[in-house]
Design a protein around this motif. Structure first.
Motif, mmCIF file in Angstrom:
data_model
loop_
_atom_site.group_PDB
_atom_site.id
_atom_site.type_symbol
_atom_site.label_atom_id
_atom_site.label_comp_id
_atom_site.label_asym_id
_atom_site.label_seq_id
_atom_site.Cartn_x
_atom_site.Cartn_y
_atom_site.Cartn_z
ATOM 1 N N LYS A 93 -65.609 -107.599 -31.829
ATOM 2 C CA LYS A 93 -67.035 -107.868 -32.047
ATOM 3 C C LYS A 93 -67.849 -106.571 -32.110
ATOM 4 N N CYS A 94 -67.415 -105.563 -31.375
ATOM 5 C CA CYS A 94 -68.175 -104.324 -31.258
ATOM 6 C C CYS A 94 -67.757 -103.240 -32.251
ATOM 7 N N PHE A 95 -66.522 -103.282 -32.711
ATOM 8 C CA PHE A 95 -66.019 -102.192 -33.524
ATOM 9 C C PHE A 95 -65.293 -102.715 -34.755
ATOM 10 N N LYS A 96 -65.475 -101.997 -35.821
ATOM 11 C CA LYS A 96 -64.755 -102.275 -37.058
ATOM 12 C C LYS A 96 -63.717 -101.182 -37.200
ATOM 13 N N VAL A 97 -62.485 -101.576 -37.338
ATOM 14 C CA VAL A 97 -61.425 -100.595 -37.503
ATOM 15 C C VAL A 97 -61.272 -100.336 -38.995
ATOM 16 N N LYS A 98 -61.362 -99.081 -39.361
ATOM 17 C CA LYS A 98 -61.293 -98.691 -40.760
ATOM 18 C C LYS A 98 -60.011 -97.902 -40.973
ATOM 19 N N LEU A 99 -59.163 -98.417 -41.843
ATOM 20 C CA LEU A 99 -57.934 -97.700 -42.154
ATOM 21 C C LEU A 99 -58.220 -96.642 -43.201
ATOM 22 N N GLU A 100 -57.885 -95.431 -42.870
ATOM 23 C CA GLU A 100 -58.030 -94.331 -43.813
ATOM 24 C C GLU A 100 -56.695 -93.618 -43.910
ATOM 25 N N PRO A 101 -56.188 -93.458 -45.137
ATOM 26 C CA PRO A 101 -54.914 -92.763 -45.275
ATOM 27 C C PRO A 101 -55.061 -91.287 -44.928
ATOM 28 N N ARG A 102 -54.046 -90.755 -44.282
ATOM 29 C CA ARG A 102 -54.016 -89.334 -43.950
ATOM 30 C C ARG A 102 -52.916 -88.706 -44.785
ATOM 31 N N LEU A 106 -48.790 -89.171 -44.748
ATOM 32 C CA LEU A 106 -48.195 -89.924 -45.852
ATOM 33 C C LEU A 106 -47.195 -89.078 -46.636
ATOM 34 N N ASN A 107 -47.463 -87.786 -46.756
ATOM 35 C CA ASN A 107 -46.499 -86.904 -47.413
ATOM 36 C C ASN A 107 -45.175 -86.889 -46.646
ATOM 37 N N GLU A 108 -45.268 -86.922 -45.337
ATOM 38 C CA GLU A 108 -44.060 -86.963 -44.516
ATOM 39 C C GLU A 108 -43.359 -88.309 -44.668
ATOM 40 N N LEU A 109 -44.127 -89.377 -44.704
ATOM 41 C CA LEU A 109 -43.568 -90.715 -44.901
ATOM 42 C C LEU A 109 -42.826 -90.799 -46.232
ATOM 43 N N ALA A 110 -43.369 -90.172 -47.260
ATOM 44 C CA ALA A 110 -42.744 -90.192 -48.585
ATOM 45 C C ALA A 110 -41.383 -89.513 -48.588
ATOM 46 N N LYS A 111 -41.128 -88.661 -47.615
ATOM 47 C CA LYS A 111 -39.849 -87.953 -47.538
ATOM 48 C C LYS A 111 -38.728 -88.830 -46.971
ATOM 49 N N LEU A 112 -39.071 -90.031 -46.521
ATOM 50 C CA LEU A 112 -38.055 -90.925 -45.944
ATOM 51 C C LEU A 112 -37.183 -91.589 -47.006
ATOM 52 N N GLY A 113 -37.529 -91.437 -48.256
ATOM 53 C CA GLY A 113 -36.710 -92.024 -49.312
ATOM 54 C C GLY A 113 -37.546 -92.398 -50.511
ATOM 55 N N SER A 114 -36.860 -92.744 -51.603
ATOM 56 C CA SER A 114 -37.563 -93.015 -52.862
ATOM 57 C C SER A 114 -38.464 -94.242 -52.771
ATOM 58 N N ASP A 115 -38.071 -95.261 -52.008
ATOM 59 C CA ASP A 115 -38.940 -96.441 -51.863
ATOM 60 C C ASP A 115 -40.260 -96.071 -51.187
ATOM 61 N N TRP A 116 -40.162 -95.295 -50.120
ATOM 62 C CA TRP A 116 -41.366 -94.855 -49.422
ATOM 63 C C TRP A 116 -42.207 -93.963 -50.327
ATOM 64 N N LYS A 117 -41.548 -93.085 -51.080
ATOM 65 C CA LYS A 117 -42.262 -92.181 -51.969
ATOM 66 C C LYS A 117 -43.066 -92.964 -53.006
ATOM 67 N N LYS A 118 -42.467 -94.005 -53.586
ATOM 68 C CA LYS A 118 -43.172 -94.845 -54.573
ATOM 69 C C LYS A 118 -44.387 -95.521 -53.943
ATOM 70 N N LYS A 119 -44.203 -96.023 -52.730
ATOM 71 C CA LYS A 119 -45.309 -96.705 -52.047
ATOM 72 C C LYS A 119 -46.465 -95.748 -51.773
ATOM 73 N N VAL A 120 -46.126 -94.552 -51.311
ATOM 74 C CA VAL A 120 -47.155 -93.558 -51.004
ATOM 75 C C VAL A 120 -47.855 -93.114 -52.288
ATOM 76 N N GLU A 121 -47.079 -92.826 -53.321
ATOM 77 C CA GLU A 121 -47.673 -92.376 -54.583
ATOM 78 C C GLU A 121 -48.560 -93.437 -55.218
ATOM 79 N N SER A 122 -48.276 -94.712 -54.964
ATOM 80 C CA SER A 122 -49.096 -95.783 -55.555
ATOM 81 C C SER A 122 -50.492 -95.857 -54.933
ATOM 82 N N LEU A 123 -50.681 -95.218 -53.782
ATOM 83 C CA LEU A 123 -51.997 -95.222 -53.131
ATOM 84 C C LEU A 123 -53.018 -94.341 -53.840
ATOM 85 N N TYR A 124 -52.540 -93.328 -54.545
ATOM 86 C CA TYR A 124 -53.436 -92.307 -55.070
ATOM 87 C C TYR A 124 -53.498 -92.328 -56.585
#
Length: 148
Positions: A93-102, A106-124
């Protein structure tokens, strides 16, 4: 149609060289900055006068002016501290949580494999913009006195 506010001439860049366009751009940016400064100064004077008069509404033949107020957070750390102290049942009720990509994480997450890389690249999506570094004009050698 775009008109040069200083000269009154129509600005048509369809046949202009890049240098001619950049000359106009430099002048337009100077005019833009001056106009912003003048606008801000005029608004400040009106706001000061209304505040001194205790008015929140000004009626003139030209415009109706209202003083509005907005709230903004003075210190993000205080928000975080209050969030931590807030009872869990009231947090939603008091706070709105706002997701902001960092990007770093995300660059580190993309290094976990090609599937992760595709997901990260699709954000931008790349958005082009100009970064102009103005060169200082160099005086013509004939314009300056030479010691020799």
């Amino acid at each position: 149609m775009i008109i040069n506010v200083r000269t009154g001439e129509v600005l048509d860049w369809s046949q202009a060289t890049e240098e001619e366009i950049l000359d106009d751009l430099r002048e337009l940016e100077e005019v833009y900055q001056l106009a912003k400064q003048a606008r801000d100064a005029a608004r400040s004077v009106i706001l000061d006068r209304m505040t001194r008069a205790g008015a929140t509404l000004l009626l003139t033949d030209v415009a109706k002016v209202r003083i509005n107020r907005t709230s903004r957070v003075s210190d993000q750390k205080l928000v975080e501290r209050l969030y931590d102290e807030c009872p869990p049942q009231l947090r939603d009720k008091c706070f709105k949580v706002k997701l902001e990509p960092r990007k770093v994480g995300l660059n580190e997450l993309a290094k976990l494999g090609s599937d992760w890389k595709k997901k990260v690249e699709s954000l931008y999506v790349e958005v082009p913009y100009l970064k102009v570094e103005w060169q200082e004009s160099q005086p013509n050698p004939s314009d300056s006195d030479t010691p020799f």
